[in-house]
Write a protein that holds these residues in place. Structure first.
Motif, PDB file in Angstrom:
ATOM      1  N   HIS A 120      41.295  36.125  44.431  1.00  0.00           N
ATOM      2  CA  HIS A 120      41.033  35.544  45.745  1.00  0.00           C
ATOM      3  C   HIS A 120      40.024  36.420  46.474  1.00  0.00           C
ATOM      4  O   HIS A 120      40.134  37.645  46.420  1.00  0.00           O
TER       5      HIS A 120
ATOM      6  N   ILE B  56      44.543  35.169  51.889  1.00  0.00           N
ATOM      7  CA  ILE B  56      45.893  34.684  51.587  1.00  0.00           C
ATOM      8  C   ILE B  56      46.790  35.158  52.719  1.00  0.00           C
ATOM      9  O   ILE B  56      46.753  36.322  53.102  1.00  0.00           O
TER      10      ILE B  56
ATOM     11  N   ASN C  30      41.409  40.029  45.446  1.00  0.00           N
ATOM     12  CA  ASN C  30      42.257  39.968  44.263  1.00  0.00           C
ATOM     13  C   ASN C  30      43.524  40.800  44.433  1.00  0.00           C
ATOM     14  O   ASN C  30      43.783  41.731  43.670  1.00  0.00           O
TER      15      ASN C  30
ATOM     16  N   ASP D 169      46.827  30.281  51.352  1.00  0.00           N
ATOM     17  CA  ASP D 169      45.696  30.904  52.037  1.00  0.00           C
ATOM     18  C   ASP D 169      45.321  30.151  53.309  1.00  0.00           C
ATOM     19  O   ASP D 169      45.969  29.175  53.697  1.00  0.00           O
TER      20      ASP D 169
END
Lengths: 261, 107
Positions: B26, B46, B70, B91
């Motif tokens: 992410h 997120i 991440n 998210d």
């Protein structure tokens, strides 16, 4: 950033010709992977597949390997089958000579070439996530195997040019790769250790980038660091540098996907 | 594109404390950065990670912009019965990505 990038440091090189002519490669026994210079925490992150963020790209590459692309709906796996078997050791032999273009090609370039020619799929941009993922997945199959540059004599002039580029002063600071990575690898630059520049873990996850990146991205970083205009992605000179670097690292184990600070 | 890695032991004894390690791809864009055109890059992180064990929530975490891209999160829980450990990351766009791991608990 235009085509002028190809001329990086040429003038400086002419003025300082032979500035590092006497530089010797790192002694074979003294060679160390970049991982050796890292903090224990970063080494642990690389060693554990559950905490190595590079594995996210490897996982994505595994999915893309089996995903059909192009008009005939062929996937990498249609021809190459199980990558764990067919791609084992392949990355350790790249860059290799490409018969079509009469030039060396790196692993990412070969993957994209195969996609366009065999699958008829649209090209993948350099440094795009799908190309990095496929490259990481293929290179991951060689993890633990020794770097084995091909003996193909047609590569020799390109490799020699890579060696010359490695020793050529670049940019406003007039530093050659060899000034740091051959002569001062046991020192530090700012707070960070200088390493020996063995590209055994690419594509790798840099915590600074917070993403996976290619060797070319790293080389461009260093060029910007010595205040040279970075060569564009896919430039022949970058592939020639990679040829020389892989020759320097011959016999060292592959680590893909590496983690670096 | 879902890319998440969940690492949990395959087997455990009843009452054993086990470690769950989860990582997801992410960007975790903070919202504080300025793009090349001078405009701020919109926040995209997120917000929440929820872990359920056989349908019951056993762990949850709120995430903030200071988290790296991440994100990797490890936590422990007590193994009670065989079942599914499910993780869900939600998210800013409201998208939820899930990943699961099966565990067998036997004495």
């Amino acid at each position: 950033m235009t085509r002028g990038g190809r001329a990086v440091g040429v003038t400086a090189a002419a003025l300082l010709a032979g500035g590092v002519a006497g530089a010797a490669d790192v002694e074979p026994d003294a060679r160390r992977s970049g991982a050796d210079f890292m903090a224990p925490e970063t080494r642990a992150m690389q060693a554990d597949d559950a905490s190595n963020p590079g594995m996210l790209w490897v996982l994505e590459g595994e999915r893309l390997w089996a995903e059909p692309a192009g008009p005939e709906g062929r996937a990498c796996a249609t021809c190459h089958g199980d990558a764990a078997r067919t791609m084992r050791g392949v990355a350790a032999r790249y860059p290799a000579f490409d018969n079509g273009s009469d030039r060396p090609v790196d692993l990412a370039g070969r993957i994209d070439q195969c996609r366009q020619a065999r699958q008829g799929a649209p090209p993948l941009a350099r440094e795009s996530d799908p190309l990095l993922a496929l490259t990481a997945y293929v290179a991951h199959q060689s993890r633990g195997m020794p770097v084995a540059p091909p003996g193909d004599t047609r590569l020799d002039p390109f490799r020699e040019n890579g060696r010359r580029l490695f020793q050529q002063p670049l940019g406003q600071l007039g530093l050659a790769c060899a000034n740091c990575h051959d002569e001062r690898w046991d020192g530090r630059l700012g707070g960070a250790p200088i390493t020996q520049a063995h590209p055994t873990a690419y594509p790798l996850y840099r915590l600074e980038w917070q993403a996976l990146g290619s060797l070319q991205r790293r080389l461009r970083n260093c060029m910007a660091g010595v205040r040279a205009e970075p060569l564009p992605f896919g430039a022949p000179e970058l592939i020639e540098l990679e040829l020389h670097l892989m020759q320097r690292a011959a016999g060292m184990p592959m680590e893909t996907p590496g983690v670096r600070p | 594109m879902t890319r998440a890695l969940v690492n949990a032991p395959k087997t455990a004894r009843p009452g054993e404390v086990i470690e769950i390690r989860a990582m997801i791809a992410h960007p975790m864009e903070t919202g504080y950065r300025i793009g090349p055109n001078g405009a701020p890059i919109p926040r995209h992180i997120i917000r929440r990670l929820v872990c359920t064990y056989d349908g019951a929530e056993v762990f949850a975490a709120d995430l903030y912009p200071a988290m790296s891209a991440n994100p990797y999160i490890a936590f422990s829980m007590v193994a009670t019965a065989s079942g599914t450990i499910a993780l869900a990351w939600t998210d800013d766009h409201g998208a939820t990505q899930t990943a699961t791991a099966e565990i067998t608990v036997a004495g």
